[in-house]
Enzyme design. Structure first.
Site, PDB file in Angstrom:
ATOM      1  N   GLU A   1     -10.278   2.266   3.349  1.00 44.95           N
ATOM      2  CA  GLU A   1      -9.930   3.426   2.528  1.00 44.95           C
ATOM      3  C   GLU A   1     -11.157   3.965   1.790  1.00 44.95           C
ATOM      4  OE1 GLU A   1      -7.601   3.738  -1.655  1.00 44.95           O
ATOM      5  OE2 GLU A   1      -6.462   2.819  -0.023  1.00 44.95           O
TER       6      GLU A   1
ATOM      7  N   HIS B   1      -7.813  -3.244   4.217  1.00 47.57           N
ATOM      8  CA  HIS B   1      -7.236  -1.894   4.199  1.00 47.57           C
ATOM      9  C   HIS B   1      -7.923  -1.051   3.132  1.00 47.57           C
ATOM     10  CE1 HIS B   1      -4.583   0.951   2.121  1.00 47.57           C
ATOM     11  NE2 HIS B   1      -4.001   1.195   3.283  1.00 47.57           N
ATOM     12  N   ASN B   2      -8.076  -1.603   1.938  1.00 42.17           N
ATOM     13  CA  ASN B   2      -8.693  -0.851   0.854  1.00 42.17           C
ATOM     14  C   ASN B   2     -10.169  -0.577   1.121  1.00 42.17           C
ATOM     15  OD1 ASN B   2      -6.169  -1.247  -0.271  1.00 42.17           O
ATOM     16  ND2 ASN B   2      -6.950  -1.682  -2.305  1.00 42.17           N
TER      17      ASN B   2
ATOM     18  N   LYS C   1      -4.728  -6.620   3.096  1.00 45.74           N
ATOM     19  CA  LYS C   1      -4.654  -5.499   2.154  1.00 45.74           C
ATOM     20  C   LYS C   1      -6.040  -5.168   1.600  1.00 45.74           C
ATOM     21  CE  LYS C   1      -2.801  -2.490  -0.728  1.00 45.74           C
ATOM     22  NZ  LYS C   1      -3.734  -2.307  -1.835  1.00 45.74           N
TER      23      LYS C   1
ATOM     24  N   SER D   1       0.830  -1.199   0.000  1.00 55.11           N
ATOM     25  CA  SER D   1       0.000   0.000   0.000  1.00 55.11           C
ATOM     26  C   SER D   1       0.864   1.249   0.000  1.00 55.11           C
ATOM     27  CB  SER D   1      -0.916   0.028   1.223  1.00 55.11           C
ATOM     28  OG  SER D   1      -1.733   1.190   1.197  1.00 55.11           O
TER      29      SER D   1
END
Length: 490
Positions: free
Chosen positions: A205, A201-202, A198, A144
């Site tokens: 986001e 995480h996105n 990940k 990231s």
């Protein structure tokens, strides 16, 4: 034919291996990651691209990097020291599978293949299981930070075996972003754990960006302030508890003036947000795991609504409230700030709920505090309060929900009156604020002593004999709705 600007790539076949790490794929992310690796002491980087021109260009433009280039996978493998370690930075999907197959043919048991792309974690699990049969290690590594992070220091989320991390860990630590003296990388877990984290995480986001956009929209519509004036508000917020990369760049975007029209750039950009799929993956996965991620889901849906331009144009005649102007602009801005902070806490709480559920489902030993720690720098959602998440899980590793940790509980308690006012005002004014609203509804759902789900379960039993449990005694029950309506044990 070659030119001075793009020299030919000499073959490494037969020569002594000289590189400790290799990168396959020389698009922007791959070339930046290769440059980052090469700039760190102790690394010699082998590079390969399916189209040799890109490799030649990289080598020509950055002679200081000391790259070891190859024009074939065989030469690339020959240039790597054992255990050979290669990071794939190509487009997710069939292209990734093709490169993996090539490397498997060229590598030997004990070597390491790392997929640094945005792969769906289930694909990573499939690939890892297949590659494992050859004795080669396969690592799915979330990266990231975008192009800048790849070059200057990303947040890294590798999965894979502990044995592979012994070799890979020092290399990744050498290039990772650093927060408070600590590299932003940790061994997340086996097989697809890195790409799973990940993905979450996105998803966070997506929620964070939507919440910021809603805050901007409410302030602009409610106070009449210009984008440049709102930029200064965000810049001020970035000095406090909301400090984050996304708040920082929001101020920069809002300050930007279009060179052609001299209008604020944000007024020239088409209001249709794109997506690459990771947010949708998060929501779909959470549904499969039975984890509510309503704030993330609404952020994904909001992007979908924004892209329905024809539908939106046809709907502008639909009735709704007229006008919106707050009387106390400063007070309203402060309410929005608090609503944004509370909703942001919910987004992270939901995201970590999904991480916990995924770890339980797939047998991963994911340390939640470590994940928050590696998100403090390098990644898109880096923010001041990530330290608080690390502290919360250190104090209680078995938190039932992040929002129940004392720091976050108190923060939401401080913010909730303002949060509720903002959601009410948005609804009354006809301004869409789906992420604010759904985050508040989720919070109230958690704190409710009793939910109307009892009625839903009664309905399910009525039409489908799905049974129900009682609050006053153990067991499973069914009511004979089409008969005498007596209850029996099921």
């Amino acid at each position: 034919m070659t030119t001075d600007a793009a020299p030919s790539i000499s073959s490494e076949t037969g020569s002594s291996p000289s590189a400790n790490i290799g990168v396959v794929g020389m698009a922007v992310m791959g070339s930046n990651l290769a440059r980052n690796l090469a700039s760190r002491e102790g690394n010699t980087v082998a590079v390969y691209n399916r189209s040799p021109e890109r490799t030649r260009t990289l080598v020509s433009e950055h002679p200081e990097a000391g790259f070891v280039p190859s024009e074939s996978i065989a030469d690339f493998a020959a240039s790597l020291q054992k255990p050979r370690t290669a990071i794939i930075m190509v487009q997710a999907g069939a292209g990734t599978d093709a490169v993996i197959n090539q490397l498997v043919d060229a590598f030997e048991p004990g070597d390491i293949i790392v997929d640094g792309g945005n792969a769906l974690f289930t694909d990573t699990r499939r690939r890892e299981a297949a590659v494992r049969e050859t004795g080669i290690h396969f690592v799915g590594c979330g990266i990231s930070g975008g192009e800048e992070g790849a070059l200057n220091g990303p947040s890294l989320m590798p999965g894979g075996t502990a044995e592979s991390y012994e070799t890979l860990g020092p290399i990744l630590r050498s290039i990772a972003a650093v927060a408070e003296g600590e590299p932003c990388v940790t061994h997340v877990g086996t097989d697809g754990a890195g790409h799973f984290v990940k993905m979450i995480h996105n998803g966070i986001e997506y929620a964070d960006m939507q919440l910021i956009a809603e805050a901007y929209d409410l302030i602009r519509r409610g106070t009449g302030k210009s984008p440049a004036e709102i930029a200064e508000i965000f810049a001020e917020w970035n000095k406090g508890e909301l400090e984050s990369y996304l708040i920082e760049i929001t101020a920069e975007v809002l300050r930007q003036v279009d060179a052609d029209t001299q209008l604020p750039l944000v007024d020239v950009i088409l209001d249709a947000a794109g997506a690459k799929g990771t947010g949708a993956w998060t929501v779909q996965t959470a549904l499969d795991l039975g984890v509510p991620v309503s704030g993330i889901a609404e952020a994904v849906f909001a992007r979908s609504v924004s892209s329905k331009l024809e539908q939106r144009a046809a709907s502008r005649t639909l009735p709704g409230p007229d006008g919106f102007q707050v009387e106390d602009a400063d007070g309203f801005v402060e309410d929005v700030r608090l609503a944004l902070y509370a909703s942001k806490i919910i987004a992270y709480s939901q995201g970590f709920d999904a991480i916990i559920a995924g770890a339980e489902q797939y047998g991963w030993d994911i340390k939640k505090g470590d994940i928050a720690a590696i998100w403090r720098a390098g990644c898109i959602i880096r923010a001041r309060f990530l330290n608080r998440i690390t502290e919360a899980y250190a104090e209680d590793p078995n938190l039932v929900a992040l929002v129940t940790a004392p720091f976050f509980r108190d923060a939401v308690d401080t913010a909730q009156a303002a949060w509720r006012r903002v959601v009410v005002q948005a609804a009354q004014a006809g301004i869409p604020a789906p992420a604010f609203s759904s985050s508040l509804s989720y919070y109230d759902g958690l704190r409710a002593e009793r939910l109307p789900a009892a009625l839903i379960q009664g309905q399910r039993d009525f039409f489908g004999a799905h049974t129900y449990k009682r609050v006053d005694r153990d067991g499973v029950f069914h009511t004979d709705w089409s008969g005498d309506r007596t209850e029996r044990s099921a």
